[in-house]
Design a protein around this motif. Structure first.
Motif, PDB file in Angstrom:
ATOM      1  N   LEU A  31      23.725  19.252 -13.004  1.00  0.00           N
ATOM      2  CA  LEU A  31      22.345  18.706 -12.914  1.00  0.00           C
ATOM      3  C   LEU A  31      21.778  18.017 -13.824  1.00  0.00           C
ATOM      4  CD1 LEU A  31      20.667  21.511 -10.722  1.00  0.00           C
ATOM      5  CD2 LEU A  31      20.724  19.208  -9.869  1.00  0.00           C
ATOM      6  N   LYS A  32      22.038  18.749 -15.170  1.00  0.00           N
ATOM      7  CA  LYS A  32      21.763  17.825 -16.336  1.00  0.00           C
ATOM      8  C   LYS A  32      22.412  16.635 -16.740  1.00  0.00           C
ATOM      9  CE  LYS A  32      20.573  22.218 -19.011  1.00  0.00           C
ATOM     10  NZ  LYS A  32      20.898  23.402 -20.175  1.00  0.00           N
ATOM     11  N   GLN A  35      20.834  14.187 -14.388  1.00  0.00           N
ATOM     12  CA  GLN A  35      19.459  13.779 -14.853  1.00  0.00           C
ATOM     13  C   GLN A  35      19.739  12.898 -16.156  1.00  0.00           C
ATOM     14  OE1 GLN A  35      18.353  17.809 -15.354  1.00  0.00           O
ATOM     15  NE2 GLN A  35      17.241  17.895 -13.533  1.00  0.00           N
ATOM     16  N   ASN A  38      20.723   9.377 -15.172  1.00  0.00           N
ATOM     17  CA  ASN A  38      19.493   8.664 -14.487  1.00  0.00           C
ATOM     18  C   ASN A  38      18.282   8.650 -15.350  1.00  0.00           C
ATOM     19  OD1 ASN A  38      20.565   7.984 -11.558  1.00  0.00           O
ATOM     20  ND2 ASN A  38      21.531   9.854 -12.176  1.00  0.00           N
ATOM     21  N   LEU A  40      16.497  10.758 -16.736  1.00  0.00           N
ATOM     22  CA  LEU A  40      15.414  12.094 -16.272  1.00  0.00           C
ATOM     23  C   LEU A  40      15.488  13.133 -17.237  1.00  0.00           C
ATOM     24  CD1 LEU A  40      16.578  12.236 -12.448  1.00  0.00           C
ATOM     25  CD2 LEU A  40      14.660  10.838 -13.371  1.00  0.00           C
ATOM     26  N   GLN A  42      16.354  16.498 -18.881  1.00  0.00           N
ATOM     27  CA  GLN A  42      17.155  17.223 -18.564  1.00  0.00           C
ATOM     28  C   GLN A  42      16.866  18.816 -18.491  1.00  0.00           C
ATOM     29  OE1 GLN A  42      20.813  16.193 -20.786  1.00  0.00           O
ATOM     30  NE2 GLN A  42      19.617  14.440 -21.485  1.00  0.00           N
ATOM     31  N   ALA A  46      16.545  21.889 -10.053  1.00  0.00           N
ATOM     32  CA  ALA A  46      16.610  20.759  -9.097  1.00  0.00           C
ATOM     33  C   ALA A  46      15.225  20.430  -8.864  1.00  0.00           C
ATOM     34  CB  ALA A  46      17.226  21.108  -7.691  1.00  0.00           C
ATOM     35  N   THR A  50      14.307  14.926  -9.665  1.00  0.00           N
ATOM     36  CA  THR A  50      15.834  14.987  -9.362  1.00  0.00           C
ATOM     37  C   THR A  50      16.125  15.071  -8.080  1.00  0.00           C
ATOM     38  OG1 THR A  50      15.832  16.150 -11.684  1.00  0.00           O
ATOM     39  CG2 THR A  50      17.967  16.258 -10.053  1.00  0.00           C
ATOM     40  N   GLU A  53      15.740  11.640  -6.451  1.00  0.00           N
ATOM     41  CA  GLU A  53      16.947  10.724  -6.864  1.00  0.00           C
ATOM     42  C   GLU A  53      18.132  11.038  -6.192  1.00  0.00           C
ATOM     43  OE1 GLU A  53      18.189   7.299  -8.680  1.00  0.00           O
ATOM     44  OE2 GLU A  53      16.178   8.250  -8.837  1.00  0.00           O
TER      45      GLU A  53
END
Length: 237
Positions: A31-32, A35, A38, A40, A42, A46, A50, A53
């Motif tokens: 996920l980091k 992110q 993109n 986002l 970090q 979730a 996120t 996206e």
């Protein structure tokens, strides 16, 4: 489909997750990475931005197609792990449940060498497993086997699903997760309750701490009116 499995599928489709199953720590790293790629924040969680996206089709940033998938759960991630363990039981006699012993081995450190059988109180071990597995950056109590050590864990908070509740009892303490309450007791999801992981009513007057992980994000909701079967728990040893 479980929400975490959906996250894995969406992250794998974009090349950010390599495993075939849900591994909470690997999921946080993926996920980091997603992110960061993109632009986002970090967080490794979730969060709504996120998930939005990830719902986009892989066809590109300009794609207007979305995969709705399962709804984002209201329970915090460590509470979902706790619910997955419901029904885990001690093994009567000299043997021990390998799942319970496995929690100690996975957490490592001095507890991995100290904890040898499930006759040793394990409510603190259960709490440490659920939080340590799903929030690897969270600092656990130095002696997380001590239930009363959890009274100073994280930050003080109001009751909400997943809050950590520490209790006093004759000869020691108990720790578990808030699942609701009634007039006189909290409904607690915890380990070593009747030698198992289950829901139990524990008297409010015994509670000495209500805490929230520092890395657990914002609380969702608040107090929940609920009941648990099995009567009032008076001894969680």
């Amino acid at each position: 489909m479980e929400f975490e499995k959906w996250l894995v599928e969406r992250l794998k489709a974009r090349g950010f997750y390599k495993l075939n199953d849900v591994n909470p720590r690997a999921l946080i790293d993926a996920l980091k990475a997603f992110q960061k790629a993109n632009d986002l924040t970090q967080t490794g969680t979730a969060d709504d931005v996120t998930v939005h996206e990830l719902r986009k089709d892989v066809g590109g940033a300009g794609s207007s197609q979305f995969q709705l998938g399962p709804a984002k759960p209201a329970d915090p991630i460590w509470m979902r792990e706790a619910r997955r363990q419901m029904g885990i039981l001690e093994v009567p006699g000299p043997k021990s449940n390998p799942t319970i012993l496995g929690w100690a081995r996975a957490l490592g450190g001095w507890v991995a060498n100290f904890y040898k059988d499930d006759d040793t109180p394990w409510c603190g071990l259960f709490a440490a497993h659920c939080i340590g597995l799903t929030l690897p950056a969270e600092k656990l109590p130095t002696n997380y086997l001590s239930a009363l050590a959890w009274a100073d864990f994280g930050i003080e908070c109001e009751p909400a699903i997943g809050a950590i509740l520490a209790f006093r009892r004759d000869g020691g303490g108990h720790v578990g997760f808030y699942a609701g309450e009634n007039a006189d007791s909290y409904v607690v999801l915890g380990g070593n309750q009747g030698n198992s992981v289950k829901l139990s009513n524990v008297e409010k007057r015994r509670c000495v701490g209500i805490r929230w992980p520092k890395t657990g994000g914002a609380q969702i909701g608040g107090r929940v009116n609920a009941t648990a079967s099995g009567g009032l728990s008076r001894n969680e040893a």
